[in-house]
Design a protein around this motif. Sequence first.
Motif, PDB file in Angstrom:
ATOM      1  N   LEU A  39       0.844  -1.193   0.000  1.00  0.00           N
ATOM      2  CA  LEU A  39       0.000   0.000   0.000  1.00  0.00           C
ATOM      3  C   LEU A  39       0.882   1.247   0.000  1.00  0.00           C
ATOM      4  O   LEU A  39       2.049   1.196   0.378  1.00  0.00           O
ATOM      5  N   ASP A  40       0.311   2.376  -0.417  1.00  0.00           N
ATOM      6  CA  ASP A  40       0.946   3.666  -0.158  1.00  0.00           C
ATOM      7  C   ASP A  40       0.454   4.113   1.208  1.00  0.00           C
ATOM      8  O   ASP A  40      -0.755   4.274   1.406  1.00  0.00           O
ATOM      9  N   ALA A  41       1.364   4.300   2.159  1.00  0.00           N
ATOM     10  CA  ALA A  41       0.970   4.647   3.530  1.00  0.00           C
ATOM     11  C   ALA A  41       1.574   5.981   3.939  1.00  0.00           C
ATOM     12  O   ALA A  41       2.735   6.270   3.639  1.00  0.00           O
ATOM     13  N   ILE A  42       0.761   6.771   4.628  1.00  0.00           N
ATOM     14  CA  ILE A  42       1.188   8.074   5.140  1.00  0.00           C
ATOM     15  C   ILE A  42       0.903   8.112   6.640  1.00  0.00           C
ATOM     16  O   ILE A  42      -0.113   7.591   7.104  1.00  0.00           O
ATOM     17  N   MET A  43       1.784   8.743   7.394  1.00  0.00           N
ATOM     18  CA  MET A  43       1.635   8.870   8.844  1.00  0.00           C
ATOM     19  C   MET A  43       1.398  10.333   9.203  1.00  0.00           C
ATOM     20  O   MET A  43       2.172  11.202   8.824  1.00  0.00           O
ATOM     21  N   ILE A  44       0.301  10.600   9.926  1.00  0.00           N
ATOM     22  CA  ILE A  44       0.062  11.942  10.470  1.00  0.00           C
ATOM     23  C   ILE A  44       0.408  11.908  11.951  1.00  0.00           C
ATOM     24  O   ILE A  44      -0.220  11.189  12.730  1.00  0.00           O
ATOM     25  N   GLN A 114      -8.611  13.163   2.756  1.00  0.00           N
ATOM     26  CA  GLN A 114      -9.691  13.265   1.761  1.00  0.00           C
ATOM     27  C   GLN A 114      -9.501  12.305   0.585  1.00  0.00           C
ATOM     28  O   GLN A 114     -10.468  11.837  -0.002  1.00  0.00           O
ATOM     29  N   VAL A 115      -8.251  11.986   0.254  1.00  0.00           N
ATOM     30  CA  VAL A 115      -7.996  11.132  -0.918  1.00  0.00           C
ATOM     31  C   VAL A 115      -7.608   9.697  -0.548  1.00  0.00           C
ATOM     32  O   VAL A 115      -7.367   8.880  -1.429  1.00  0.00           O
ATOM     33  N   THR A 116      -7.575   9.385   0.743  1.00  0.00           N
ATOM     34  CA  THR A 116      -7.121   8.050   1.139  1.00  0.00           C
ATOM     35  C   THR A 116      -8.239   7.012   1.034  1.00  0.00           C
ATOM     36  O   THR A 116      -9.421   7.340   1.099  1.00  0.00           O
ATOM     37  N   ASP A 117      -7.842   5.742   0.890  1.00  0.00           N
ATOM     38  CA  ASP A 117      -8.819   4.651   0.887  1.00  0.00           C
ATOM     39  C   ASP A 117      -9.244   4.279   2.304  1.00  0.00           C
ATOM     40  O   ASP A 117     -10.328   3.732   2.502  1.00  0.00           O
ATOM     41  N   ALA A 118      -8.391   4.535   3.297  1.00  0.00           N
ATOM     42  CA  ALA A 118      -8.734   4.211   4.691  1.00  0.00           C
ATOM     43  C   ALA A 118      -7.919   5.064   5.645  1.00  0.00           C
ATOM     44  O   ALA A 118      -6.728   5.311   5.414  1.00  0.00           O
ATOM     45  N   LEU A 119      -8.566   5.492   6.717  1.00  0.00           N
ATOM     46  CA  LEU A 119      -7.907   6.198   7.826  1.00  0.00           C
ATOM     47  C   LEU A 119      -7.851   5.236   9.001  1.00  0.00           C
ATOM     48  O   LEU A 119      -8.877   4.704   9.425  1.00  0.00           O
ATOM     49  N   VAL A 120      -6.646   5.026   9.534  1.00  0.00           N
ATOM     50  CA  VAL A 120      -6.432   4.096  10.649  1.00  0.00           C
ATOM     51  C   VAL A 120      -6.050   4.896  11.892  1.00  0.00           C
ATOM     52  O   VAL A 120      -5.171   5.757  11.828  1.00  0.00           O
ATOM     53  N   ALA A 247      -2.186  -4.264   9.538  1.00  0.00           N
ATOM     54  CA  ALA A 247      -1.702  -3.767   8.245  1.00  0.00           C
ATOM     55  C   ALA A 247      -1.935  -4.801   7.148  1.00  0.00           C
ATOM     56  O   ALA A 247      -2.353  -4.462   6.035  1.00  0.00           O
ATOM     57  N   SER A 248      -1.690  -6.062   7.470  1.00  0.00           N
ATOM     58  CA  SER A 248      -1.845  -7.145   6.493  1.00  0.00           C
ATOM     59  C   SER A 248      -3.308  -7.345   6.136  1.00  0.00           C
ATOM     60  O   SER A 248      -3.662  -7.517   4.962  1.00  0.00           O
ATOM     61  N   PHE A 249      -4.175  -7.344   7.153  1.00  0.00           N
ATOM     62  CA  PHE A 249      -5.607  -7.529   6.906  1.00  0.00           C
ATOM     63  C   PHE A 249      -6.150  -6.398   6.032  1.00  0.00           C
ATOM     64  O   PHE A 249      -6.866  -6.641   5.060  1.00  0.00           O
ATOM     65  N   ILE A 250      -5.797  -5.148   6.378  1.00  0.00           N
ATOM     66  CA  ILE A 250      -6.290  -3.997   5.612  1.00  0.00           C
ATOM     67  C   ILE A 250      -5.789  -4.064   4.169  1.00  0.00           C
ATOM     68  O   ILE A 250      -6.534  -3.768   3.223  1.00  0.00           O
ATOM     69  N   THR A 251      -4.523  -4.444   3.993  1.00  0.00           N
ATOM     70  CA  THR A 251      -3.957  -4.547   2.647  1.00  0.00           C
ATOM     71  C   THR A 251      -4.785  -5.500   1.800  1.00  0.00           C
ATOM     72  O   THR A 251      -5.163  -5.192   0.662  1.00  0.00           O
ATOM     73  N   LYS A 252      -5.076  -6.677   2.344  1.00  0.00           N
ATOM     74  CA  LYS A 252      -5.869  -7.674   1.601  1.00  0.00           C
ATOM     75  C   LYS A 252      -7.311  -7.194   1.412  1.00  0.00           C
ATOM     76  O   LYS A 252      -7.905  -7.362   0.343  1.00  0.00           O
ATOM     77  N   TRP A 253      -7.890  -6.614   2.442  1.00  0.00           N
ATOM     78  CA  TRP A 253      -9.278  -6.130   2.397  1.00  0.00           C
ATOM     79  C   TRP A 253      -9.452  -5.068   1.310  1.00  0.00           C
ATOM     80  O   TRP A 253     -10.365  -5.137   0.489  1.00  0.00           O
ATOM     81  N   LEU A 254      -8.539  -4.079   1.286  1.00  0.00           N
ATOM     82  CA  LEU A 254      -8.657  -2.996   0.301  1.00  0.00           C
ATOM     83  C   LEU A 254      -8.442  -3.503  -1.123  1.00  0.00           C
ATOM     84  O   LEU A 254      -8.951  -2.924  -2.082  1.00  0.00           O
ATOM     85  N   ASN A 255      -7.691  -4.597  -1.250  1.00  0.00           N
ATOM     86  CA  ASN A 255      -7.437  -5.167  -2.565  1.00  0.00           C
ATOM     87  C   ASN A 255      -8.448  -6.254  -2.944  1.00  0.00           C
ATOM     88  O   ASN A 255      -8.235  -7.004  -3.902  1.00  0.00           O
ATOM     89  N   GLY A 256      -9.556  -6.330  -2.170  1.00  0.00           N
ATOM     90  CA  GLY A 256     -10.681  -7.170  -2.563  1.00  0.00           C
ATOM     91  C   GLY A 256     -10.584  -8.639  -2.208  1.00  0.00           C
ATOM     92  O   GLY A 256     -11.386  -9.445  -2.687  1.00  0.00           O
ATOM     93  N   GLU A 257      -9.622  -9.032  -1.344  1.00  0.00           N
ATOM     94  CA  GLU A 257      -9.515 -10.438  -0.920  1.00  0.00           C
ATOM     95  C   GLU A 257     -10.676 -10.794   0.014  1.00  0.00           C
ATOM     96  O   GLU A 257     -11.189  -9.948   0.747  1.00  0.00           O
ATOM     97  N   LYS A 258     -11.052 -12.064   0.023  1.00  0.00           N
ATOM     98  CA  LYS A 258     -12.075 -12.531   0.949  1.00  0.00           C
ATOM     99  C   LYS A 258     -11.513 -12.502   2.378  1.00  0.00           C
ATOM    100  O   LYS A 258     -10.320 -12.704   2.592  1.00  0.00           O
ATOM    101  N   PRO A 259     -12.394 -12.275   3.384  1.00  0.00           N
ATOM    102  CA  PRO A 259     -11.930 -12.190   4.769  1.00  0.00           C
ATOM    103  C   PRO A 259     -11.122 -13.400   5.231  1.00  0.00           C
ATOM    104  O   PRO A 259     -10.137 -13.240   5.955  1.00  0.00           O
TER     105      PRO A 259
END
Length: 293
Positions: A39-44, A114-120, A247-259
């Motif tokens: 993923l592209d990840a940014i830290m605030i 505003q442009v991210t796929d998910a805020l953690v 991080a691993s779960f979110i990566t798979k989830w955002l890329n459409g993998e089954k739970p």
Amino acid sequence: MSKKNIVCFGEVLWDLLPTGKIAGGAPMNVAVHANQLGLDAIMISAVGDDELGEGITSFLSSRGLSVSTIQKNEYQTGIVEVTLDAKGSPSYEIIQPVAWDFIRLTENAKKAVQVTDALVFGSLALRNEVSKNTLFALQAEAKLKVLDINLRKPFYTSELADELFKVADIVKVNDEELEMICAWYGQTGDETANAKFLKERYQLKGIIVTRGGNGAFFIDENNEFAEHQGFKVTVNDTIGSGDSFLASFITKWLNGEKPAEALKFACAVGAFVATQKGATPVISEEDILKIMN
């Protein structure tokens, strides 16, 4: 297909272990792992104008993350005194006040969310009203909100947890946190019943419950249940294992993998990290396949 991306909000710090200092903080660990998993990840967050702050930004840059949303302020960079028990499980003394207690709302941070796929985000960074107000302003801009509740004494209340659950879409809790949170509401069922109770109470899109070395399960908004028993490994320390799992779960989830597939992969990554020293070891596909096989 363009890369999915996440923004992680909260603490960046140095874990001061008996063997030396290691860069850490749960949301930062998630960002570093998500970045190395594709993923592209940014830290605030925020650091102090000090040597430790320079060390954090250098570490993030060295792991391929932008530091454009890491603020600098007059407080010291975060540090945590860490002690490990005989099983490698950590306990923490989290120093305050530090720089990440004072994360300001900036246009730069708003645009990133505003442009991210998910805020953690988690609960610890909200122990101060400045960072708390910033997070609640930012979450209103996010498409998908992922809460890793990550309760750390004495820096939480049932009221804060309630506020966070109300804005979250997906929540990760460990088995101990699940039992404690449900008890606040008089809910005392088994793990599955408790997870469904929280999911329904807060109208979540999903809830993840981790069980340490015994794997994890996930329930989605339609009550579809997925579970993995985890992988047995020789533990070095468990610091960051849950963060790498998320991080691993979110990566798979955002890329459409089954739970079920996302859980299996996340359990393998979490197990691998537990075999290493510190929260953010470099992970290769070969490492994870070894665990899974």
